[in-house]
Design a protein around this motif. Structure first.
Motif, PDB file in Angstrom:
ATOM      1  N   LEU A  67      37.532  22.799  11.381  1.00 11.69           N
ATOM      2  CA  LEU A  67      36.897  23.391  12.560  1.00 11.69           C
ATOM      3  C   LEU A  67      37.820  24.421  13.201  1.00 11.69           C
ATOM      4  CD1 LEU A  67      34.644  23.542  14.672  1.00 11.69           C
ATOM      5  CD2 LEU A  67      35.724  21.601  15.847  1.00 11.69           C
ATOM      6  N   VAL A  68      39.100  24.058  13.346  1.00 15.81           N
ATOM      7  CA  VAL A  68      40.082  24.994  13.916  1.00 15.81           C
ATOM      8  C   VAL A  68      40.178  26.244  13.047  1.00 15.81           C
ATOM      9  CG1 VAL A  68      42.521  25.346  14.468  1.00 15.81           C
ATOM     10  CG2 VAL A  68      41.419  23.168  15.027  1.00 15.81           C
ATOM     11  N   SER A  69      40.180  26.047  11.741  1.00 18.91           N
ATOM     12  CA  SER A  69      40.246  27.155  10.796  1.00 18.91           C
ATOM     13  C   SER A  69      39.056  28.096  10.968  1.00 18.91           C
ATOM     14  CB  SER A  69      40.271  26.589   9.368  1.00 18.91           C
ATOM     15  OG  SER A  69      40.339  27.611   8.407  1.00 18.91           O
ATOM     16  N   THR A  70      37.877  27.525  11.116  1.00 18.13           N
ATOM     17  CA  THR A  70      36.661  28.321  11.295  1.00 18.13           C
ATOM     18  C   THR A  70      36.700  29.105  12.600  1.00 18.13           C
ATOM     19  OG1 THR A  70      35.399  26.665  10.049  1.00 18.13           O
ATOM     20  CG2 THR A  70      34.136  28.215  11.406  1.00 18.13           C
ATOM     21  N   ILE A  71      37.175  28.455  13.659  1.00 13.69           N
ATOM     22  CA  ILE A  71      37.268  29.114  14.964  1.00 13.69           C
ATOM     23  C   ILE A  71      38.238  30.290  14.910  1.00 13.69           C
ATOM     24  CG2 ILE A  71      38.049  28.835  17.351  1.00 13.69           C
ATOM     25  CD1 ILE A  71      36.971  25.949  17.204  1.00 13.69           C
ATOM     26  N   LEU A  72      39.392  30.095  14.291  1.00 17.74           N
ATOM     27  CA  LEU A  72      40.382  31.164  14.191  1.00 17.74           C
ATOM     28  C   LEU A  72      39.837  32.348  13.389  1.00 17.74           C
ATOM     29  CD1 LEU A  72      43.615  29.065  13.535  1.00 17.74           C
ATOM     30  CD2 LEU A  72      43.136  30.449  15.554  1.00 17.74           C
ATOM     31  N   PHE A  73      39.113  32.050  12.332  1.00 22.37           N
ATOM     32  CA  PHE A  73      38.517  33.110  11.519  1.00 22.37           C
ATOM     33  C   PHE A  73      37.480  33.884  12.324  1.00 22.37           C
ATOM     34  CE2 PHE A  73      35.531  34.546   8.128  1.00 22.37           C
ATOM     35  CZ  PHE A  73      36.423  35.319   7.396  1.00 22.37           C
ATOM     36  N   ALA A  74      36.667  33.158  13.086  1.00 24.49           N
ATOM     37  CA  ALA A  74      35.652  33.791  13.934  1.00 24.49           C
ATOM     38  C   ALA A  74      36.304  34.646  15.016  1.00 24.49           C
ATOM     39  CB  ALA A  74      34.756  32.727  14.562  1.00 24.49           C
ATOM     40  N   VAL A  75      37.388  34.150  15.592  1.00 25.75           N
ATOM     41  CA  VAL A  75      38.129  34.918  16.601  1.00 25.75           C
ATOM     42  C   VAL A  75      38.631  36.219  15.984  1.00 25.75           C
ATOM     43  CG1 VAL A  75      40.260  34.978  17.954  1.00 25.75           C
ATOM     44  CG2 VAL A  75      38.800  32.956  18.026  1.00 25.75           C
ATOM     45  N   GLY A  76      39.102  36.140  14.747  1.00 25.00           N
ATOM     46  CA  GLY A  76      39.570  37.332  14.056  1.00 25.00           C
ATOM     47  C   GLY A  76      38.461  38.357  13.868  1.00 25.00           C
ATOM     48  N   ILE A  77      37.274  37.890  13.487  1.00 21.31           N
ATOM     49  CA  ILE A  77      36.140  38.801  13.298  1.00 21.31           C
ATOM     50  C   ILE A  77      35.794  39.504  14.608  1.00 21.31           C
ATOM     51  CG2 ILE A  77      33.663  38.931  12.791  1.00 21.31           C
ATOM     52  CD1 ILE A  77      34.067  36.684  10.768  1.00 21.31           C
ATOM     53  N   VAL A  78      35.716  38.720  15.683  1.00 17.04           N
ATOM     54  CA  VAL A  78      35.401  39.293  17.002  1.00 17.04           C
ATOM     55  C   VAL A  78      36.474  40.290  17.416  1.00 17.04           C
ATOM     56  CG1 VAL A  78      35.089  38.783  19.456  1.00 17.04           C
ATOM     57  CG2 VAL A  78      34.072  37.282  17.728  1.00 17.04           C
ATOM     58  N   ALA A  79      37.744  39.942  17.189  1.00 17.70           N
ATOM     59  CA  ALA A  79      38.839  40.840  17.546  1.00 17.70           C
ATOM     60  C   ALA A  79      38.754  42.136  16.747  1.00 17.70           C
ATOM     61  CB  ALA A  79      40.181  40.161  17.295  1.00 17.70           C
ATOM     62  N   GLY A  80      38.403  42.027  15.464  1.00 17.05           N
ATOM     63  CA  GLY A  80      38.272  43.221  14.631  1.00 17.05           C
ATOM     64  C   GLY A  80      37.165  44.131  15.111  1.00 17.05           C
ATOM     65  N   ILE A  81      36.106  43.543  15.658  1.00 20.59           N
ATOM     66  CA  ILE A  81      34.984  44.333  16.183  1.00 20.59           C
ATOM     67  C   ILE A  81      35.340  44.989  17.515  1.00 20.59           C
ATOM     68  CG2 ILE A  81      32.631  44.178  17.116  1.00 20.59           C
ATOM     69  CD1 ILE A  81      32.104  41.962  15.053  1.00 20.59           C
ATOM     70  N   LEU A  82      35.993  44.222  18.386  1.00 12.02           N
ATOM     71  CA  LEU A  82      36.258  44.694  19.743  1.00 12.02           C
ATOM     72  C   LEU A  82      37.497  45.579  19.848  1.00 12.02           C
ATOM     73  CD1 LEU A  82      35.498  41.464  21.813  1.00 12.02           C
ATOM     74  CD2 LEU A  82      33.980  43.408  21.353  1.00 12.02           C
ATOM     75  N   LEU A  83      38.477  45.324  19.004  1.00 11.49           N
ATOM     76  CA  LEU A  83      39.753  46.039  19.132  1.00 11.49           C
ATOM     77  C   LEU A  83      39.879  47.149  18.101  1.00 11.49           C
ATOM     78  CD1 LEU A  83      42.092  42.961  19.728  1.00 11.49           C
ATOM     79  CD2 LEU A  83      40.974  44.410  21.424  1.00 11.49           C
ATOM     80  N   VAL A  84      38.803  47.884  17.916  1.00 11.51           N
ATOM     81  CA  VAL A  84      38.803  48.957  16.924  1.00 11.51           C
ATOM     82  C   VAL A  84      39.889  49.990  17.224  1.00 11.51           C
ATOM     83  CG1 VAL A  84      37.501  50.885  15.988  1.00 11.51           C
ATOM     84  CG2 VAL A  84      36.385  48.681  16.299  1.00 11.51           C
ATOM     85  N   GLU A  85      39.988  50.408  18.463  1.00 15.23           N
ATOM     86  CA  GLU A  85      40.947  51.457  18.812  1.00 15.23           C
ATOM     87  C   GLU A  85      42.401  50.959  18.809  1.00 15.23           C
ATOM     88  OE1 GLU A  85      40.347  54.569  18.848  1.00 15.23           O
ATOM     89  OE2 GLU A  85      38.256  54.118  18.397  1.00 15.23           O
ATOM     90  N   PRO A  86      42.727  49.855  19.527  1.00 15.91           N
ATOM     91  CA  PRO A  86      44.119  49.416  19.549  1.00 15.91           C
ATOM     92  C   PRO A  86      44.678  49.083  18.175  1.00 15.91           C
ATOM     93  CG  PRO A  86      42.850  48.324  21.269  1.00 15.91           C
ATOM     94  CD  PRO A  86      41.875  49.037  20.398  1.00 15.91           C
ATOM     95  N   LEU A  87      43.854  48.515  17.303  1.00 12.59           N
ATOM     96  CA  LEU A  87      44.335  48.083  15.999  1.00 12.59           C
ATOM     97  C   LEU A  87      43.826  48.970  14.869  1.00 12.59           C
ATOM     98  CD1 LEU A  87      43.781  44.247  16.501  1.00 12.59           C
ATOM     99  CD2 LEU A  87      45.949  45.471  16.575  1.00 12.59           C
ATOM    100  N   GLY A  88      43.153  50.038  15.233  1.00 10.87           N
ATOM    101  CA  GLY A  88      42.509  50.879  14.240  1.00 10.87           C
ATOM    102  C   GLY A  88      43.421  51.371  13.141  1.00 10.87           C
ATOM    103  N   ASN A  89      44.573  51.943  13.522  1.00  5.94           N
ATOM    104  CA  ASN A  89      45.466  52.526  12.523  1.00  5.94           C
ATOM    105  C   ASN A  89      45.948  51.492  11.526  1.00  5.94           C
ATOM    106  OD1 ASN A  89      45.262  55.088  13.614  1.00  5.94           O
ATOM    107  ND2 ASN A  89      47.014  54.794  14.982  1.00  5.94           N
ATOM    108  N   TYR A  90      46.340  50.323  12.049  1.00 11.45           N
ATOM    109  CA  TYR A  90      46.857  49.272  11.160  1.00 11.45           C
ATOM    110  C   TYR A  90      45.775  48.790  10.205  1.00 11.45           C
ATOM    111  CZ  TYR A  90      48.495  44.761   9.513  1.00 11.45           C
ATOM    112  OH  TYR A  90      48.848  43.699   8.714  1.00 11.45           O
ATOM    113  N   LEU A  91      44.591  48.516  10.750  1.00 16.37           N
ATOM    114  CA  LEU A  91      43.508  47.996   9.916  1.00 16.37           C
ATOM    115  C   LEU A  91      43.015  49.056   8.933  1.00 16.37           C
ATOM    116  CD1 LEU A  91      41.541  45.952  12.599  1.00 16.37           C
ATOM    117  CD2 LEU A  91      43.022  45.083  10.790  1.00 16.37           C
ATOM    118  N   ARG A  92      43.042  50.312   9.348  1.00 12.24           N
ATOM    119  CA  ARG A  92      42.657  51.376   8.426  1.00 12.24           C
ATOM    120  C   ARG A  92      43.634  51.457   7.253  1.00 12.24           C
ATOM    121  NH1 ARG A  92      40.014  53.963  12.822  1.00 12.24           N
ATOM    122  NH2 ARG A  92      41.982  54.461  13.831  1.00 12.24           N
TER     123      ARG A  92
END
Length: 208
Positions: free
Chosen positions: A22-47
């Motif tokens: 359950l914790v694993s699933t929550i952390l993964f979901a948090v990551g997905i949401v963060a990837g959607i919301l933090l496009v600009e702050p993390l954009g360069n790294y993720l790109r």
């Protein structure tokens, strides 16, 4: 020995580790949401991460047996990482946490990028993620859950001093280390199936 690798044993171990799953699933979901919301702050790294994947993709597209190239790369990459992430949990579970969040963020960032470019996100999910993702994502979550359990046992070992507690820990360690062998065996099988689907069905759908 047969029972060690039986599906029933694997399923029983999963149920005993459901809290970490359950914790694993929550952390993964948090990551997905963060990837959607933090496009600009993390954009360069993720790109940069996606560009590296693109380079690998171009290399795999070379040669006469493209699907086979994809299969070998995907299977070895995912299988090795999944087994490693279980045992890297020894560092009090930090690496599995990072692994989960980062993988989630890459997916979230990819979905958000497609949306911002006006491309069909639903098609990306249905064609590019779901066919193999129904096997690959649960395998990743399960591997990380075992890594988190490993980290918890390390923390418990560092903070438990009573004789009775130490005895319980020895039993827990023995059961857990046995369960990691079972989990590794079945995760490799699951990821083998996922790699076949991703290198054929997903590959063909994304080419269409």
């Amino acid at each position: 020995m047969a029972s060690l690798f039986s599906l029933r044993t694997f399923w029983r171990d999963l149920k005993s580790n459901k809290s970490m799953l359950l914790v694993s699933t929550i952390l993964f979901a948090v990551g997905i949401v963060a990837g959607i919301l933090l496009v600009e702050p993390l954009g360069n790294y993720l790109r940069e991460q996606l560009q590296q994947l693109q380079v690998v993709k171009e290399q795999l597209n070379q040669g006469q047996h493209v699907e086979l190239n994809y299969f070998v790369f995907i299977f070895l990459n995912n299988a090795i990482k999944s087994v490693l992430i279980i045992y890297l949990g020894i560092f009090i579970g930090i690496i599995p946490v990072i692994f989960l969040v980062m993988n989630g963020m890459i997916i979230g960032f990819l979905l958000r990028t497609y949306d911002m470019q006006g491309q069909d996100v639903v098609t990306l999910i249905v064609k590019g993620l779901l066919p193999h993702g129904i096997f690959e994502i649960p395998a990743i979550l399960i591997a990380a859950a075992y890594g988190l359990k490993f980290g918890k046992l390390v923390l418990d070992s560092l903070t438990t001093w009573s004789p009775a507690g130490r005895v319980k820990l020895r039993v827990a360690w023995k059961q857990f280390m046995r369960s990691t062998i079972t989990a590794s065996f079945w995760l490799v099988i699951i990821l083998f199936v996922a790699a076949i689907i991703e290198s054929t069905v997903t590959f063909w759908l994304m080419q269409a």
